[in-house]
Scaffold this active site. Structure first.
Site, mmCIF file in Angstrom:
data_model
loop_
_atom_site.group_PDB
_atom_site.id
_atom_site.type_symbol
_atom_site.label_atom_id
_atom_site.label_comp_id
_atom_site.label_asym_id
_atom_site.label_seq_id
_atom_site.Cartn_x
_atom_site.Cartn_y
_atom_site.Cartn_z
ATOM 1 N N LYS A 1 0.845 -1.201 0.000
ATOM 2 C CA LYS A 1 0.000 0.000 0.000
ATOM 3 C C LYS A 1 0.878 1.248 0.000
ATOM 4 O O LYS A 1 2.085 1.157 0.248
ATOM 5 C CB LYS A 1 -0.918 -0.024 1.228
ATOM 6 C CG LYS A 1 -0.193 0.006 2.576
ATOM 7 C CD LYS A 1 -1.160 -0.212 3.731
ATOM 8 C CE LYS A 1 -0.406 -0.247 5.058
ATOM 9 N NZ LYS A 1 -1.283 -0.584 6.191
ATOM 10 N N ARG A 34 -10.693 -0.858 15.301
ATOM 11 C CA ARG A 34 -10.511 -0.088 14.083
ATOM 12 C C ARG A 34 -11.402 -0.658 12.980
ATOM 13 O O ARG A 34 -12.241 0.022 12.440
ATOM 14 C CB ARG A 34 -9.027 -0.109 13.670
ATOM 15 C CG ARG A 34 -8.732 0.702 12.429
ATOM 16 C CD ARG A 34 -7.253 0.769 12.093
ATOM 17 N NE ARG A 34 -6.733 -0.456 11.495
ATOM 18 C CZ ARG A 34 -5.526 -0.541 10.937
ATOM 19 N NH1 ARG A 34 -4.707 0.509 10.943
ATOM 20 N NH2 ARG A 34 -5.110 -1.674 10.419
ATOM 21 N N TYR A 67 14.319 30.236 7.324
ATOM 22 C CA TYR A 67 13.100 30.892 7.825
ATOM 23 C C TYR A 67 13.114 31.017 9.348
ATOM 24 O O TYR A 67 13.501 30.067 10.050
ATOM 25 C CB TYR A 67 11.872 30.065 7.448
ATOM 26 C CG TYR A 67 11.495 30.118 5.993
ATOM 27 C CD1 TYR A 67 11.197 31.318 5.360
ATOM 28 C CD2 TYR A 67 11.400 28.944 5.253
ATOM 29 C CE1 TYR A 67 10.827 31.343 4.020
ATOM 30 C CE2 TYR A 67 11.021 28.959 3.919
ATOM 31 C CZ TYR A 67 10.744 30.162 3.309
ATOM 32 O OH TYR A 67 10.377 30.180 1.994
ATOM 33 N N MET A 107 10.616 24.039 1.765
ATOM 34 C CA MET A 107 9.835 23.126 0.922
ATOM 35 C C MET A 107 10.726 22.377 -0.077
ATOM 36 O O MET A 107 10.564 21.167 -0.280
ATOM 37 C CB MET A 107 8.739 23.889 0.170
ATOM 38 C CG MET A 107 7.801 22.966 -0.576
ATOM 39 S SD MET A 107 6.547 23.807 -1.549
ATOM 40 C CE MET A 107 5.341 24.208 -0.323
HETATM 41 C C1 PLP Z 1 -0.419 -1.529 6.861
HETATM 42 C C2 PLP Z 1 -0.906 -2.828 7.338
HETATM 43 C C3 PLP Z 1 -0.006 -3.883 7.528
HETATM 44 C C4 PLP Z 1 1.494 -3.747 7.391
HETATM 45 O O1 PLP Z 1 2.016 -3.179 8.558
HETATM 46 P P1 PLP Z 1 3.597 -3.100 8.815
HETATM 47 O O2 PLP Z 1 3.681 -2.703 10.237
HETATM 48 O O3 PLP Z 1 4.131 -2.055 7.893
HETATM 49 O O4 PLP Z 1 4.165 -4.427 8.540
HETATM 50 C C5 PLP Z 1 -0.537 -5.117 7.884
HETATM 51 N N1 PLP Z 1 -1.861 -5.288 8.048
HETATM 52 C C6 PLP Z 1 -2.753 -4.290 7.894
HETATM 53 C C7 PLP Z 1 -4.193 -4.550 8.088
HETATM 54 C C8 PLP Z 1 -2.305 -3.026 7.551
HETATM 55 O O5 PLP Z 1 -3.185 -2.027 7.422
#
Ligand code: PLP
Length: 379
Positions: free
Chosen positions: A45, A139, A271, A320
């Site tokens: 992701k 969650r 800055y 930036m």
């Molecule tokens: C992002 C995510 C992971 C991966 O997590 P890491 O700590 O980067 O290994 C695994 N499972 C779910 C559901 C996630 O959202």
């Protein structure tokens, strides 16, 4: 233009170097600490945590990884367009009106709750799903005690339940209270799965651990471990872990020096004039900034870069597109020289864990916010 020209051009301001061999290495090491039956689900992701999802996933598929996880439908579409064949699980939210894409592209969707399962089912599309079970993180998922709600997902005629998952809230901590809580989460998941199996349901592939679940609970015998940050060769933070496989950082960030100047005692830099020179010094302006993903919060917090194999401090606020470093102690720095923001140069190394520590966050956050405007050079 030749490849060499192209690479030259891409090194004209700031860039990322991505070592796919390190990604392969990390995947192999992770597999070696997992029980034989537990396979790697590669979490790609957020553009593979800034590494480029297409290239990362293609490499991992070549290395034998068969299951990938993304957070959004668009991320999954991009991988399919790039001819990724493996299974893809969307671990984030997909609006039920997009259900057609899920079935057309052979995607697997994580089911949030019973109501969500109902909406997916009513879409009329045949969809593969994994059921998210909430074991205490609150969650995503159906409460592990609500077996009736979980069962009803199995009855949905357009949904094929291919697996079940939960997510651990505190697996990155070895404090006794956190370890107890993690064990409670695992027990709740195993109990729910056991009861469903007892009722005759095929619960499919089971997965619980993310990277820290592997580091701290490598003995767990589930079907998949969903590894993200570990694949990219980083820890989230500097806290201890029980079993850290050998890992190599995959990504380096480099930028060129744009200008070098001498300033006198009492003169300020950047800055807000938050840094003032105590003595005459040499300052180099580096052509990368927070729009490239160098965390602005590192300003004045111990942020460093490497130039000519030497670590030097960042001076004043990170801008930036630019940042300033103290090169008083480094021989003959000039415009065009390469500065390392993340990565190794000579005997020195800056890891994304260091940037995370200097900016009050975790490596995951640093990596996935790396600016999309940086060209990636795969090597
Ligand atoms: C992002 C995510 C992971 C991966 O997590 P890491 O700590 O980067 O290994 C695994 N499972 C779910 C559901 C996630 O959202």
């Amino acid at each position: 233009m030749t490849d060499k020209h192209m690479i030259q051009l891409r090194k004209s301001r700031a860039w990322l170097e991505i070592r796919l061999s390190a990604l392969s290495f990390n995947a192999a090491r992770l597999r070696s600490v997992l029980p034989e039956k537990c396979e790697l689900m590669a979490v790609v992701k957020a553009d593979a945590y800034g590494h480029g999802a297409n290239s990362a996933a293609r490499q991992l598929e070549f290395d034998g990884v068969k299951f990938f996880a993304v957070a959004t439908l668009a991320e999954a579409v991009k991988l399919r367009k790039n001819h990724l064949n493996g299974d893809i699980l969307i671990v984030g939210y997909t609006h039920p009106k997009e259900a057609g894409f899920l079935s057309d592209l052979r995607l697997t969707q994580l089911v949030v709750d019973g109501a969500y399962a109902g909406l997916l089912d009513e879409s009329g599309h045949r969809i593969d799903v994994h059921i998210a079970v909430d074991t205490g993180m609150h969650r995503f998922g159906i409460d592990s005690a609500r077996l009736d709600e979980i069962e009803r997902v199995f009855w949905r005629k357009n949904l094929r339940v291919k697996g079940m998952a939960t997510h651990l809230a505190s697996s990155d901590s070895l404090l006794p209270g956190d370890v107890d809580f993690t064990k409670t989460q695992i027990d709740r998941f195993s109990k729910a799965v056991g009861e469903l199996a007892g009722l005759g349901y095929d619960t499919g592939k089971l997965h619980v651990q993310a990277s820290y679940g592997v580091f701290n609970y490598p003995e767990l015998e589930f079907d998949y471990a969903r590894a993200g940050i570990a694949l990219y060769g980083a820890l989230s933070h500097s806290g201890d872990v029980l079993a850290k496989p050998e890992m190599k950082p995959v990504l380096s960030m480099r930028a060129l020096v744009a200008q070098v100047r001498d300033i006198g005692a009492g003169e300020a830099v950047s800055y807000g004039r938050t840094f003032t020179a105590a003595a005459p010094m040499k300052v180099a302006t580096v052509s990368a900034g927070y729009a490239d993903g160098v965390p602005r919060q590192m300003s004045g917090n111990g942020g460093q870069c490497i130039v000519h194999g030497k670590k030097v401090p960042i001076l004043g606020r990170i801008c930036m597109d630019l940042l300033m470093i103290d090169v008083t102690s480094v021989e003959s720095v000039q415009a065009g020289d390469v500065v390392t923001i993340i990565g190794a140069d000579g005997d020195e190394e800056i890891r994304c864990e260091d940037l995370a520590a200097a900016s009050g966050t975790i490596s995951n956050d640093i990596l996935c916010r790396i600016g999309s405007r940086l060209p990636r050079i795969y090597c």
